[in-house]
Design a protein around this motif. Structure first.
Motif: not given
Ligand code: 5AD
Length: 445
Positions: A193, A146, A191
């Motif tokens: 999010e 994230r 990644c």
């Protein structure tokens, strides 16, 4: 020679993002991160000025560092971020052993500033304005699953309680291509999010030529392979458009969650806060959101004890919490901020009254949130897995699209990065418990 950097970050997600950039930039100057202050050659405090409490924490931390500086005089101590921008020379007056004070606009030049302190051994204060630059340097330790991505800086709303217009300056948006490049690179390194950040993120793009908006940016980010979920924060009700509400419904990766600070439910208070909307207008927006995106989860910020707030005003705020049925409420006692219009307003509310209202609003929010959680029992929801739960390594832990933490038995498998259907079995006060739902059993999430 490698030197060691200890970074202490206070405040909001944008500060977390800035701290990562600073660590990344200083990597190029041969600084590597350490968790220990007593091991560091350079200690940077990335500060917050939103409430007085945030500043108190920094001064007490600086007090502790005074002793460290005595035993390790070569250590450079720097204070950066919003409090540096707001207080400027005052920090060095109260803590003369601080070597470097710089505001957010100077972050891009942190390497040069540190080098200047080292060369001159003289305290340095850097709080001038500077053009907006996108820094994409990152330390290796950054969590790849994230990520925060700042899409705009500053705020021009001039809410009467708030220091941000002073500390972060005017609204300036980053170009969509620059943002998308950054997110593509994040996606390539794992990644899944992204959270797009801005103090008034839904005012994104107005200042660009050609002008654009957040709905369009969401479409562009949606097209990036590898990204599963898009969040954005914080939105201001004043700038919330039907177009953006429809984008929450229509852009697949945009989650069904919106943080929409109401601050107060009383028109009299909202007016004095200079929020630019009434209770009725706010509730109209909420109704539109719920109608367009029935599954939407909502969050809010509330200030209790704003100058002049009466029991009746406060009761209206409680009524809004009960009517909107938020998943998430952040309540703050009003804190007088130097230089802001509200600091000079008459009828400041006594501390005990603020404390009592804070307790009351949190109780109301807790009741609403418990009920919101309970309704999730039995549902199958998509969970983006962070990996093994810290409490019990046999469990995996992750989040729903509406940002609830869910723990479930994964038989010790990591499952990190996977998006899996989980049936919710239990709603606990701070998290949900569930079990993996088999393929084909997937219902509405
Ligand atoms: N006092 C208390 N809370 C404040 N906030 C901003 N300024 C103040 C202040 N002077 C709160 C608002 C904002 C959140 C980030 O902090 O609720 O939405």
């Amino acid at each position: 020679m490698i030197s060691k950097l200890h970074l202490i970050t206070y405040g909001c997600q944008m500060n977390e993002y800035d701290s990562e950039r600073v660590a990344g930039l200083l990597k190029a100057q041969q600084y590597e991160l350490t968790d220990r202050a007593d091991d560091a050659d350079l200690i940077l405090l990335n500060t917050c000025a939103i409430r007085e409490r945030a500043e108190d924490k920094v001064y007490s931390q600086l007090g502790a560092l005074k002793h460290l500086k005595r035993s390790r005089p070569h250590v450079i101590i720097g204070v950066m971020g919003c409090m540096a921008q707001l207080q400027q020379g005052k920090i060095q007056e109260r803590a003369p052993y601080v070597d470097l004070v710089f505001g957010s606009p100077a972050i891009a030049r942190v390497g040069e500033l540190v080098a200047r302190v080292k060369a001159g051994r003289r305290p340095l204060l850097e709080t001038g304005e500077a053009p907006l630059v996108k820094i994409t340097a990152k330390p290796e330790s950054a969590d790849p699953l994230r990520a925060f991505v700042t899409v705009m800086e500053g705020c021009e709303k001039h809410c009467t309680f708030c220091v941000v217009p002073t500390t972060r300056g005017r609204e300036r948006s980053h170009a969509p291509e620059v943002i998308c490049d950054e997110i593509r690179a994040l996606a390539a390194s794992g990644c899944r999010e992204v959270t797009l950040l801005g103090q008034t993120v839904n005012a994104y793009g107005r200042d660009l030529t050609p002008a654009t908006d957040l709905a369009e940016l969401l479409e562009r980010v949606n097209a990036i392979d590898g990204i599963e979920r898009i969040r954005f924060t914080t939105s201001n009700p004043y700038n919330l458009t039907t177009r953006l509400i429809r984008a929450i419904r229509d852009v697949p990766k945009v989650v069904e969650y919106l943080h929409l600070p109401v601050q107060s439910g009383s028109d009299r208070v909202l007016e004095r806060m200079n929020r630019g909307y009434t209770q009725a207008r706010y509730l109209e927006l909420i109704a539109e959101l719920k109608e367009t995106v029935p599954e939407i989860a909502l969050g809010t910020d509330i200030i209790v004890g704003f100058p002049g707030e009466t029991d009746e005003d406060f009761a209206r705020t409680v009524a809004v919490v009960e009517q909107v049925r938020y998943d998430n409420v952040f309540a703050f006692r009003y804190s007088r901020r130097p230089g802001t219009p509200a600091a000079g307003m008459p009828d400041q509310v006594p501390d005990q009254v603020k404390a009592a209202r804070n307790t009351e609003i949190l109780a109301a929010a807790g009741r609403v949130a418990a009920e919101r959680s309970a309704r999730l029992r039995g549902r199958v929801m998509d969970v983006l897995v962070d990996g093994p739960s810290r409490r019990n390594p046999a469990d995996a832990s992750g989040r729903t699209r509406c940002n609830r933490v869910v723990n479930f038995d994964a038989g010790g498998a990591s499952l990190r990065g996977a998006v899996l259907p989980v049936r919710i079995t239990e709603a606990l006060p701070h998290s949900l418990r569930g079990e993996l739902a088999g393929v084909g059993q997937r219902g509405v999430s």
